[in-house]
Design a protein around this motif. Sequence first.
Motif, short mmCIF file in Angstrom:
data_model
loop_
_atom_site.label_atom_id
_atom_site.label_comp_id
_atom_site.label_asym_id
_atom_site.label_seq_id
_atom_site.Cartn_x
_atom_site.Cartn_y
_atom_site.Cartn_z
N PRO A 1 0.81 -1.21 0.00
CA PRO A 1 0.00 0.00 0.00
C PRO A 1 0.84 1.27 0.00
O PRO A 1 1.99 1.26 0.45
CB PRO A 1 -0.79 -0.08 1.30
N GLU A 2 0.27 2.34 -0.48
CA GLU A 2 0.93 3.65 -0.47
C GLU A 2 1.28 4.03 0.96
O GLU A 2 0.52 3.76 1.89
CB GLU A 2 -0.03 4.68 -1.06
N LYS A 3 2.45 4.67 1.13
CA LYS A 3 2.86 5.07 2.48
C LYS A 3 2.80 6.58 2.60
O LYS A 3 3.41 7.28 1.81
CB LYS A 3 4.27 4.59 2.76
N GLN A 4 2.09 7.07 3.59
CA GLN A 4 2.10 8.51 3.88
C GLN A 4 2.86 8.70 5.18
O GLN A 4 2.29 8.54 6.26
CB GLN A 4 0.66 9.03 3.99
N PHE A 5 4.15 8.97 5.01
CA PHE A 5 5.03 9.07 6.18
C PHE A 5 5.68 10.45 6.23
O PHE A 5 5.74 11.16 5.24
CB PHE A 5 6.13 7.99 6.10
N VAL A 6 6.24 10.76 7.40
CA VAL A 6 6.97 12.01 7.57
C VAL A 6 8.28 11.93 6.78
O VAL A 6 8.84 10.85 6.63
CB VAL A 6 7.24 12.26 9.08
N THR B 1 -13.83 4.34 -6.13
CA THR B 1 -12.92 3.24 -5.78
C THR B 1 -12.15 3.62 -4.52
O THR B 1 -12.08 4.80 -4.15
CB THR B 1 -11.92 2.98 -6.92
N PHE B 2 -11.57 2.61 -3.88
CA PHE B 2 -10.81 2.85 -2.64
C PHE B 2 -9.42 2.28 -2.78
O PHE B 2 -9.23 1.23 -3.39
CB PHE B 2 -11.50 2.16 -1.46
N THR B 3 -8.43 2.97 -2.23
CA THR B 3 -7.12 2.35 -2.12
C THR B 3 -6.70 2.35 -0.67
O THR B 3 -7.10 3.23 0.10
CB THR B 3 -6.04 3.10 -2.94
N GLU B 4 -5.87 1.37 -0.33
CA GLU B 4 -5.43 1.27 1.06
C GLU B 4 -4.15 2.10 1.24
O GLU B 4 -3.26 2.06 0.39
CB GLU B 4 -5.15 -0.19 1.39
N VAL B 5 -4.10 2.85 2.30
CA VAL B 5 -2.96 3.72 2.56
C VAL B 5 -2.47 3.49 3.98
O VAL B 5 -3.28 3.30 4.89
CB VAL B 5 -3.39 5.20 2.38
N HIS B 6 -1.15 3.47 4.15
CA HIS B 6 -0.60 3.43 5.51
C HIS B 6 -0.16 4.83 5.87
O HIS B 6 0.74 5.38 5.23
CB HIS B 6 0.59 2.46 5.58
N ARG B 7 -0.78 5.41 6.88
CA ARG B 7 -0.48 6.80 7.22
C ARG B 7 -0.07 6.91 8.69
O ARG B 7 -0.67 6.28 9.56
CB ARG B 7 -1.71 7.67 6.99
N GLN B 8 0.95 7.74 8.92
CA GLN B 8 1.39 7.95 10.31
C GLN B 8 0.45 8.91 11.02
O GLN B 8 0.10 9.96 10.49
CB GLN B 8 2.80 8.54 10.32
N VAL B 9 0.07 8.53 12.22
CA VAL B 9 -0.74 9.42 13.06
C VAL B 9 0.08 9.73 14.32
O VAL B 9 0.46 8.82 15.05
CB VAL B 9 -2.09 8.77 13.45
#
Length: 280
Positions: free
Chosen positions: A20-25, A102-110
């Motif tokens: 999955p796409e990564k939304q990281f710092v 459509t939906f995509t799965e994303v890994h995001r830092q909280v």
Amino acid sequence: LPTATPTPILPVPSVLPDGPEKQFVTDDGTKTLWVVFVVMVIASAVFSALSWRVPVQRRLYHVITTLITITAAISYFAMATGHGVSVHTVKVRHQNDHVPDTFTEVHRQVFWARYVDWSLTTPLLLLDLSLLAGLNGAHILIAIVADIIMILTGLFAAFGSESTPQKWGWYAIACIAYLVVIWHLAVNGRAQAQAKSQKVSSFFVAIAGFTLVVWTAYPIVWGIADGSRKLSVDGEIIAYAVLDILAKPIFGIWLLLTHARIPETNIDLGGFWSYGLGGE
Ligand code: RET
């Protein structure tokens, strides 16, 4: 003779399936976190230094305000060093014109350390404002509890699953709690400040108005960053950095300097605060 069959060399795929796409710092976000850490440390030092120049009886605002920036410094230290953060799996909705979304799965830092910071510092900021206005204990208690509910339900919303009523349900509860906080400041706080003196009243209107504008930007940033995931993690860090500096060091220095100029902002503390000082 056995003939050696050459081992076929498999081409290395140019695009590795990396999940999955990564939304990281990234570096920009980390640098910003360090800058705010330093700002909070400096603010804490300045506020402590200012408190030495006034007698203990008049140090209540100094103590509260210094605790606010110290707490923020600790939280920013955690975030800058990679603590107080966890990865949340979210589904991001893509709106399509003619076919179903459509939906995509994303890994995001909280960065949950923020909420720990806010759950301690926003009640202290409210205490500063409530004391300035001269609110009674009942109103202060309600405003502070509503504020804590706002932050904790905001934390639950941040970890809520996308496209479920749960996430926006928590957000709605947090917003209602925020309205309770605003009510206490704008209506009760203003009325009380007016009863105190003209100077206190106009200062209260100015600093509480500033607070209202800055605080209201938080749920807006949240909606863009954590709500609809339209802002990158770095963008979110920078937006909150600006707001945090306005809401804590700028608010603090304004409060403490004005307090020094307007004697009517003093509160009669008595009791345990002045215990052992022989009264004055
Ligand atoms: C959240 C999301 C849920 C809805 C609302 C929020 C409000 C947050 C506020 C935060 C203020 C923070 C401050 C920090 C100190 O420096 C939790 C973002 C209403 C008002 C002032």
